[in-house]
Motif scaffolding. Structure first.
Motif, PDB file in Angstrom:
ATOM      1  N   HIS A  28     -12.409 -56.947-117.257  1.00 20.02           N
ATOM      2  CA  HIS A  28     -13.225 -57.524-118.329  1.00 20.02           C
ATOM      3  C   HIS A  28     -12.334 -58.125-119.417  1.00 20.02           C
ATOM      4  O   HIS A  28     -12.617 -59.205-119.940  1.00 20.02           O
ATOM      5  N   LEU A  29     -11.256 -57.421-119.761  1.00 28.45           N
ATOM      6  CA  LEU A  29     -10.345 -57.936-120.779  1.00 28.45           C
ATOM      7  C   LEU A  29      -9.643 -59.206-120.305  1.00 28.45           C
ATOM      8  O   LEU A  29      -9.398 -60.112-121.103  1.00 28.45           O
TER       9      LEU A  29
ATOM     10  N   ASP B  12     -10.914 -61.483-118.318  1.00 35.42           N
ATOM     11  CA  ASP B  12     -11.895 -62.551-118.457  1.00 35.42           C
ATOM     12  C   ASP B  12     -12.087 -62.932-119.922  1.00 35.42           C
ATOM     13  O   ASP B  12     -12.221 -64.100-120.266  1.00 35.42           O
ATOM     14  N   ARG B  13     -12.107 -61.931-120.760  1.00 33.99           N
ATOM     15  CA  ARG B  13     -12.374 -62.151-122.181  1.00 33.99           C
ATOM     16  C   ARG B  13     -11.228 -62.874-122.872  1.00 33.99           C
ATOM     17  O   ARG B  13     -11.444 -63.631-123.806  1.00 33.99           O
ATOM     18  N   HIS B  14     -10.017 -62.666-122.408  1.00 36.15           N
ATOM     19  CA  HIS B  14      -8.844 -63.262-123.053  1.00 36.15           C
ATOM     20  C   HIS B  14      -8.276 -64.413-122.236  1.00 36.15           C
ATOM     21  O   HIS B  14      -7.083 -64.681-122.276  1.00 36.15           O
TER      22      HIS B  14
ATOM     23  N   PRO C 227      -8.694 -60.753-129.120  1.00 31.16           N
ATOM     24  CA  PRO C 227      -9.269 -62.074-128.823  1.00 31.16           C
ATOM     25  C   PRO C 227      -8.922 -63.060-129.931  1.00 31.16           C
ATOM     26  O   PRO C 227      -8.884 -62.722-131.105  1.00 31.16           O
TER      27      PRO C 227
ATOM     28  N   GLU D  97     -12.440 -52.249-116.811  1.00 32.45           N
ATOM     29  CA  GLU D  97     -12.217 -52.631-118.205  1.00 32.45           C
ATOM     30  C   GLU D  97     -11.084 -53.649-118.325  1.00 32.45           C
ATOM     31  O   GLU D  97     -11.188 -54.619-119.083  1.00 32.45           O
TER      32      GLU D  97
END
Length: 135
Positions: free
Chosen positions: A96-97, A99-101, A115, A93
Motif C-alpha cells: 500500500h505504501l 502505491d501511495r508513494h 507522502p 502495508e
C-alpha cells in the motif's frame, strides 16, 4: 542419497527379520499382576510370539513420543501462524505504501519521507510526480 536410504531400509528389514526369527517363542502377556484379573472376571492375558510383543511395544513407544512432541510443540506452531499472519499484514502495508508513494526505489525511504503533497496552486500531472530523493 536414495541409494543410502535404500541400504538403510534393507539393513533395518534384515535386523527386524533376524529379531523375529530369534524370538518366535510364545509368551503370555498379562494386563494385571499376580492373577488380579480373576477378581475382575475373565482372563486378562494373551499368548503372543515374543517378537510381536517387542514390535508392538516399540511401535506404541514411537506413537507416544510422536504425540508427546506434537503436543509439546503446539505453542510453537501457534506462534508461527501468528507471525505468518503478521508478515502478510505488513507486506500488504508495504505494498500500500509503494502505491501511495508512486513506487519509490526503497520502502524505508518512502516511509521516512512521507507522502509529498503538492501545494494548492501547483498542479503536477501523475506522470511527472517526484520520487523521494536518493540518499
Amino acid at each position: 542419497m536414495r541409494f543410502i536410504r535404500l541400504i538403510f531400509v534393507a539393513l533395518l528389514a534384515l535386523v527386524l527379520v533376524a529379531v523375529a526369527l530369534a524370538n518366535r517363542e510364545m509368551v503370555t502377556l498379562s494386563a494385571f499382576p499376580a492373577n488380579f484379573g480373576q477378581y475382575l472376571g475373565g482372563t486378562w492375558s494373551i499368548a503372543l510370539p515374543l517378537f510381536l510383543v517387542i514390535f508392538v511395544a516399540f511401535a506404541l513407544g514411537m506413537l507416544a513420543g510422536l504425540v508427546w512432541e506434537w503436543l509439546r510443540e503446539a505453542h510453537i506452531r501457534r506462534e508461527a501462524r501468528y507471525r505468518g499472519a503478521e508478515v502478510a499484514r505488513l507486506q500488504g502495508e508495504v505494498g500500500h505504501l509503494r502505491d501511495r508513494h508512486a513506487a519509490p526505489q526503497d520502502e524505508v525511504l518512502a516511509i521516512l519521507d512521507g507522502p509529498t503533497a503538492p501545494s494548492a496552486t501547483t498542479v503536477v500531472p501523475p506522470s511527472q510526480a517526484q520520487l523521494p530523493a536518493v540518499r
